[in-house]
Design an enzyme around this catalytic site. Structure first.
Site, mmCIF file in Angstrom:
data_model
loop_
_atom_site.group_PDB
_atom_site.id
_atom_site.type_symbol
_atom_site.label_atom_id
_atom_site.label_comp_id
_atom_site.label_asym_id
_atom_site.label_seq_id
_atom_site.Cartn_x
_atom_site.Cartn_y
_atom_site.Cartn_z
ATOM 1 N N THR A 46 -9.342 -2.657 -1.704
ATOM 2 C CA THR A 46 -8.383 -2.876 -2.974
ATOM 3 C C THR A 46 -7.129 -3.464 -2.362
ATOM 4 O O THR A 46 -6.166 -3.248 -3.562
ATOM 5 C CB THR A 46 -8.331 -1.709 -3.755
ATOM 6 O OG1 THR A 46 -7.796 -0.629 -2.853
ATOM 7 C CG2 THR A 46 -9.615 -1.060 -3.861
ATOM 8 N N LYS A 47 -6.533 -3.107 -1.901
ATOM 9 C CA LYS A 47 -5.185 -3.424 -0.481
ATOM 10 C C LYS A 47 -4.649 -5.075 -1.654
ATOM 11 O O LYS A 47 -5.985 -5.918 -1.777
ATOM 12 C CB LYS A 47 -5.421 -3.668 0.232
ATOM 13 C CG LYS A 47 -5.830 -1.671 0.875
ATOM 14 C CD LYS A 47 -4.506 -1.601 1.151
ATOM 15 C CE LYS A 47 -4.812 0.499 0.649
ATOM 16 N NZ LYS A 47 -4.345 1.779 2.079
ATOM 17 N N THR A 48 -2.928 -5.185 -1.002
ATOM 18 C CA THR A 48 -3.047 -6.863 -2.582
ATOM 19 C C THR A 48 -3.397 -7.267 -0.938
ATOM 20 O O THR A 48 -4.317 -8.649 -1.882
ATOM 21 C CB THR A 48 -1.418 -6.884 -1.812
ATOM 22 O OG1 THR A 48 -0.942 -5.394 -2.565
ATOM 23 C CG2 THR A 48 -1.071 -7.862 -2.255
#
Ligand SMILES: *Cc1c(COP(=O)(O)O)cnc(C)c1O
Length: 403
Positions: A204-206
């Site tokens: 889910t991180k950038t």
């Protein structure tokens, strides 16, 4: 292109509509565009036959290092391991204290314990959610060796004030920049403002992998060398092609925390779209802010603080603070909108840190954030009409009318 068709399946992507569901995270649609490049990279891994700590990991490390302006990027298997390796490489010893904010992901503090140190908690600034420099100074004892600013959600902690505290007390600055890819302070990338930092590539991180991965980032040659050894059982030297000369001698007890080349293959493809992803996130964040400004029940919207120097914000998470948070979360869930509570329990109240003897009420800003914060869906695949839908549901909830 068979695969691409599967990825782009509108049902799998939870197609938006008037009453459509809004998942907290998906990349099903946008990943389809990246599939040809990803597939070529994955095939390269299979052809080379080195599946972890191999050629694509080395390539990813050098491409990313160039991009963020770091002398060294050391790929490992998670952001959490990166923190443990960074703390050990920076010389944290048994019983040494590290000042850590009481509001963060648990790994900020558990990494300190795993590196045989002790977290010393401090309160946060209620606007940036970064560590409060005055509270950090209060947490310092004669055992304190390091301070760990954590850069949460969209912006850096106040690095000017934190650096001042660190200099005053001769502390090493290690940054939990796991969420902070793309964020900069006066041109310097997050994680490179002290002795080193980390990145997480949790999906889910950038910049997310399709599984766990992370990195230590630093400009310090010695930290880099030690962290690189610690990720591979404490052995010095690279293992690509098993060239003669790689040391089999274990100098330090290390971990097996190598990065998988399949994850590097995916990350190399996703890096080509990082700027566009960051720009899209900013657009969506602005759309949320526009629609939620003045909404009853909403106590706080994200505010990026202006500094004396230029800072670059990146919207990894769109976090708001609201009244009756848990009821709102249930209302949104009942209407197909999934949210996340970052973070539900302040770190000084986590059972694993009970022996540190902290009390409820000690860090009021951290505790208020835990009670009121909710993260809304934010990712490049999100459509503006999904933002509309989420905001309409929030407004309806606080005005007491049914959606
Ligand atoms: C995601 C995250 C981590 C941990 O990274 P993983 O890759 O999930 O182990 C650590 N700190 C913060 C602030 C994070 O957001």
């Amino acid at each position: 292109m068979e695969h691409a068709a599967t990825f782009a399946d509108p049902a799998a992507a939870q197609a938006p509509g008037a009453g459509g569901t809004v998942p907290f995270f998906t990349q099903a649609a946008s990943f389809a565009d990246l599939w040809p490049l990803t597939e070529a990279n994955l095939n390269a891994v299979i052809d080379r036959g080195k599946y972890s700590h191999g050629h694509l990991v080395a390539e990813f490390e050098s491409v990313l290092a160039e991009r963020i302006g770091a002398a060294h990027v050391i790929g490992v298997n998670s952001g959490t391991d990166a923190l443990v390796l960074l703390l050990r490489a920076a010389g944290l010893g048994p019983g040494d204290e590290v000042v850590v904010p009481a509001f963060s992901f648990v790994a900020s503090a558990s990494s300190v314990a795993l590196a045989h140190g002790r977290p010393a908690f401090a309160d946060i600034d209620p606007v940036t959610y970064g560590i409060d420099p005055a509270s950090a100074a209060d947490a310092i004892t004669d055992r304190t060796r390091m301070i760990m600013p954590v850069h949460l959600f969209s912006q850096l902690a106040d690095m000017a004030a934190i650096t001042e505290v660190a200099e005053q007390y001769a502390l090493t600055v290690v940054e939990d920049s796991a969420e902070a890819i793309g964020m900069r302070w006066d041109g310097v990338h997050a994680g490179l403002l002290g002795i080193g930092g980390v990145l997480s590539f949790f999906p889910t991180k950038t910049l997310g992998a399709l599984g766990d991965a992370g990195a230590v980032i630093t400009n310090d040659d010695r930290i880099a060398e030690t962290a690189a050894a610690l990720r591979h059982h404490g052995r010095y030297g690279r293992t690509i092609d098993h060239f003669p000369g790689i040391s089999n001698e274990t100098v330090l007890p290390g971990l097996n925390s190598k990065m998988d080349d399949f994850q590097a293959a995916i990350l190399l493809a996703k890096l080509t779209r990082l700027d566009a992803d960051i720009a899209r996130r900013a657009e969506l964040a602005a759309a949320y802010t526009e629609r939620l400004t003045g909404c009853p029940g909403v106590r706080r919207l994200p505010t990026v603080v202006e500094r004396e120097v230029k800072t670059d914000a990146v919207f990894y998470v769109y976090l708001i603070e609201v009244e009756r948070r848990d009821e709102l979360v249930a209302h949104l869930a009942a209407n197909g909108v999934t949210t996340e509570t970052y973070y539900p329990v302040p770190l000084h109240r986590q059972p694993c840190f009970a022996e540190l003897g902290h009390r409820a009420g000690e860090f009021p800003n951290a505790e208020a954030a835990c009670a009121h914060a909710v993260a809304l869906p934010l990712y490049p695949d999100l459509a503006e009409r999904q933002v509309d839908r989420v905001c309409e549901l929030i407004r309806a909830f606080y005005s007491g009318s049914r959606p």
